[in-house]
Write a protein that holds these residues in place. Structure first.
Motif, mmCIF file in Angstrom:
data_model
loop_
_atom_site.group_PDB
_atom_site.id
_atom_site.type_symbol
_atom_site.label_atom_id
_atom_site.label_comp_id
_atom_site.label_asym_id
_atom_site.label_seq_id
_atom_site.Cartn_x
_atom_site.Cartn_y
_atom_site.Cartn_z
ATOM 1 N N ILE A 65 -3.553 -27.550 -12.231
ATOM 2 C CA ILE A 65 -4.324 -26.802 -13.232
ATOM 3 C C ILE A 65 -5.149 -25.714 -12.567
ATOM 4 O O ILE A 65 -5.213 -24.569 -13.044
ATOM 5 N N LEU A 66 -5.762 -26.064 -11.423
ATOM 6 C CA LEU A 66 -6.581 -25.071 -10.730
ATOM 7 C C LEU A 66 -5.734 -23.897 -10.267
ATOM 8 O O LEU A 66 -6.130 -22.716 -10.434
ATOM 9 N N CYS A 67 -4.564 -24.162 -9.671
ATOM 10 C CA CYS A 67 -3.705 -23.074 -9.199
ATOM 11 C C CYS A 67 -3.206 -22.222 -10.370
ATOM 12 O O CYS A 67 -3.077 -20.987 -10.255
ATOM 13 N N THR A 68 -2.927 -22.848 -11.526
ATOM 14 C CA THR A 68 -2.491 -22.089 -12.709
ATOM 15 C C THR A 68 -3.588 -21.139 -13.157
ATOM 16 O O THR A 68 -3.337 -19.946 -13.459
ATOM 17 N N LEU A 69 -4.829 -21.646 -13.223
ATOM 18 C CA LEU A 69 -5.947 -20.800 -13.651
ATOM 19 C C LEU A 69 -6.200 -19.674 -12.656
ATOM 20 O O LEU A 69 -6.409 -18.505 -13.055
ATOM 21 N N LEU A 70 -6.198 -19.969 -11.352
ATOM 22 C CA LEU A 70 -6.424 -18.928 -10.353
ATOM 23 C C LEU A 70 -5.304 -17.904 -10.355
ATOM 24 O O LEU A 70 -5.550 -16.687 -10.223
ATOM 25 N N TYR A 71 -4.075 -18.354 -10.515
ATOM 26 C CA TYR A 71 -2.928 -17.446 -10.555
ATOM 27 C C TYR A 71 -3.021 -16.531 -11.782
ATOM 28 O O TYR A 71 -2.768 -15.322 -11.687
ATOM 29 N N ASN A 72 -3.422 -17.124 -12.895
ATOM 30 C CA ASN A 72 -3.543 -16.349 -14.125
ATOM 31 C C ASN A 72 -4.678 -15.341 -14.045
ATOM 32 O O ASN A 72 -4.541 -14.186 -14.448
ATOM 33 N N PHE A 73 -5.822 -15.759 -13.490
ATOM 34 C CA PHE A 73 -7.021 -14.917 -13.510
ATOM 35 C C PHE A 73 -6.940 -13.794 -12.485
ATOM 36 O O PHE A 73 -7.335 -12.645 -12.770
ATOM 37 N N PHE A 74 -6.404 -14.089 -11.299
ATOM 38 C CA PHE A 74 -6.470 -13.103 -10.221
ATOM 39 C C PHE A 74 -5.178 -12.310 -9.998
ATOM 40 O O PHE A 74 -5.208 -11.264 -9.359
ATOM 41 N N PHE A 75 -4.046 -12.798 -10.512
ATOM 42 C CA PHE A 75 -2.802 -12.155 -10.125
ATOM 43 C C PHE A 75 -1.930 -11.713 -11.287
ATOM 44 O O PHE A 75 -1.050 -10.858 -11.101
ATOM 45 N N LEU A 76 -2.076 -12.299 -12.483
ATOM 46 C CA LEU A 76 -1.251 -11.883 -13.610
ATOM 47 C C LEU A 76 -2.013 -10.870 -14.467
ATOM 48 O O LEU A 76 -3.211 -11.055 -14.738
ATOM 49 N N PRO A 77 -1.336 -9.818 -14.871
ATOM 50 C CA PRO A 77 -2.012 -8.835 -15.729
ATOM 51 C C PRO A 77 -2.223 -9.412 -17.141
ATOM 52 O O PRO A 77 -1.379 -10.202 -17.613
#
Length: 487
Positions: A65-77
């Motif tokens: 869950i943490l990696c999904t949130l970080l990936y979404n917040f910092f890397f996906l437009p």
């Protein structure tokens, strides 16, 4: 309580550590290394795999869950916002969660299998140690008495009880904690129902070997499987049967040995005691039936009766002496004695039989007095000297020597007879044993050397023989200089 607190602290540290690694990846890919979003996703996925492999499912779900949130917040437009509604984000979260759950389950299964294998290995080691300690006891009663304590120590059980049907007795590792009374254990042993019995905090295993139940074994619960308790009961059953078989074998061997000795004694009586009795009876018949015998003939008959009576008395004395030794009737009363004086005493007693022989006696000066039973050692010397006289030609020399070697007094008695066959030397000290080539030509009961060996063994000493065919024999016996020692 301390164990629970320690586990909770480790869990918190794992959450913190995995969070820190995820944050380090974010900083690394945002500020230091510019990569595409696919590389970032794969990096987060590797982190999820590592956490799922090393730790438990809860940690893997958290890091997913943490990696999904970080990936979404910092890397996906659009970067800097959480857009969970985007199907791409749901796919990412599903992949991370699915991967973490699958790998965690596989890892958890592997850990469980490893723990089970380790537990099985530990149980096998305990069973092996238990069986080895049981094998140290060869008598049935001693094994039954020791088995509960051995089982309690080997498997860390609070209490163990063993009922043995053959003895109709129960034995306990802790006398104050009987687990079950004797009557209950006896009832279970006599019951025809197979398998383990579960009672409150107690397992009861029938001690069964084949179709026969030899008792019952009660043990407190300690987290082992039922198969483990059955294995313990099986080892106890095998050990009890082995001890019983050894006792039966010992009894059979004792019976066979008794029969052998009885046959040997009868053979000795037939060949040795009958001869002097026949001669005495013939001489007495001649004296009674022929009153006209001359004085010289009468004196010759009297001498024959006297000589054969002495021979008969000696044979009976040896038999009585051997019986006393067999019944543990030998009591050694050691006192400091001079071996030279003992040897000279025996030579004086045998003066008539030694007439015409050359005696070579070599006893160095300075040999210390040693503790011995003078009368018993005198018997040993008498038997050995008589043996040398009987088994060597008349007028051949006899050699007697004494020396001190390694805290022992050694006495050597050598003759120049025909010697002893190599195949017969290991049996020469057995009761009633006589050389195959001497049984008919030389009188004797075959007890003298056995008596000598028993006396020397009681003193803590021993005896051996060296011989070559046609070159005579040398008998060497020894006694400890410091007194009687255990053999």
């Amino acid at each position: 309580m301390q164990k629970h607190n320690s586990y909770g602290m480790r869990s918190i540290l794992r959450y913190a550590f995995s969070t820190a690694i995820a944050c380090v990846l974010v900083v690394l890919f945002r500020l230091a290394i510019h990569v595409n979003v696919t590389t970032v996703a794969l990096s987060f996925l590797v982190l999820v795999l590592i956490v799922a492999t090393r730790w438990r499912l809860a940690h893997a779900v958290y890091i997913s869950i943490l990696c999904t949130l970080l990936y979404n917040f910092f890397f996906l437009p659009p970067v800097g916002t959480l857009t969970i509604a985007d199907p791409q984000n749901w796919i990412t979260l599903s992949v991370f969660l699915g991967t973490s759950v699958l790998v965690s389950q596989l890892s958890e299964s592997g850990r469980r299998q490893r723990e089970i294998a380790e537990q099985r290995r530990s149980e096998v080691e305990r069973l092996y140690d238990f069986s080895q300690r049981l094998l140290l006891h060869e008598d049935l009663r001693g094994l039954a008495r020791a088995a509960p304590s051995i089982a309690a120590n080997a498997f860390r059980l609070r209490a163990v009880a063993l009922y043995v049907t053959e003895q109709d007795a129960a034995y306990y590792s802790d006398p104050e904690n009987e687990l079950l009374p004797v009557a209950a254990l006896k009832q279970i042993a006599q019951s025809s129902e197979p398998g383990i019995r579960k009672m409150e905090e107690v397992y009861v295993v029938p001690v069964t070997l084949g179709m026969q139940c030899g008792g019952a074994l009660a043990m407190t619960k300690n987290g082992y499987t039922e198969e483990m308790y059955e294995a313990i009961g099986g080892l106890v059953a095998i050990a009890l049967e082995r001890a019983a078989a050894l006792e039966r074998t010992s009894h059979m061997e004792a019976t066979r040995e008794g029969e052998r000795l009885r046959s040997a004694l009868l053979d000795s009586i037939t060949h040795e005691l009958r001869t002097p009795l026949t001669v005495i009876r013939a001489a007495a018949t001649s004296l009674i039936g022929q009153p006209g015998l001359s004085e010289a003939e009468r004196n010759e008959m009297y001498a024959v009766v006297d000589e054969e009576s002495l021979r008969l008395d000696r044979l009976i004395g040896e038999a009585v002496e051997m019986a006393q030794l067999d019944s543990a009737g030998l009591h050694v009363r050691p006192q400091l004695q001079n071996v030279r004086e003992v040897i000279e005493t025996v030579l004086q007693e045998q003066h008539a039989r030694l007439r015409g022989r050359i005696l070579d006696v070599h006893i160095p000066d300075g040999i210390p007095e040693i503790p011995m039973d003078r009368e018993l050692v005198r018997r040993v010397l008498r038997h050995l000297i008589e043996n040398a006289i009987k088994y060597s030609p008349a007028k051949t020399p006899l050699e007697i020597a004494a020396e001190v070697d390694k805290e022992r007094l050694l006495v050597h008695i050598a003759d120049h007879g025909m010697g002893i066959e190599p195949a017969e030397q290991p049996f020469i000290f057995d009761k009633f044993y006589r050389g195959s080539n001497q049984r008919e030509r030389v009188e004797g009961s075959g007890m003298g050397l056995a008596i000598a060996k028993a006396i020397l063994t009681a003193h803590g000493g021993g005896i051996e023989v060296r011989s070559e065919r046609g070159k005579g024999a040398v008998f060497t016996f020894w006694l400890p200089l410091s007194g009687i020692s255990s053999v």
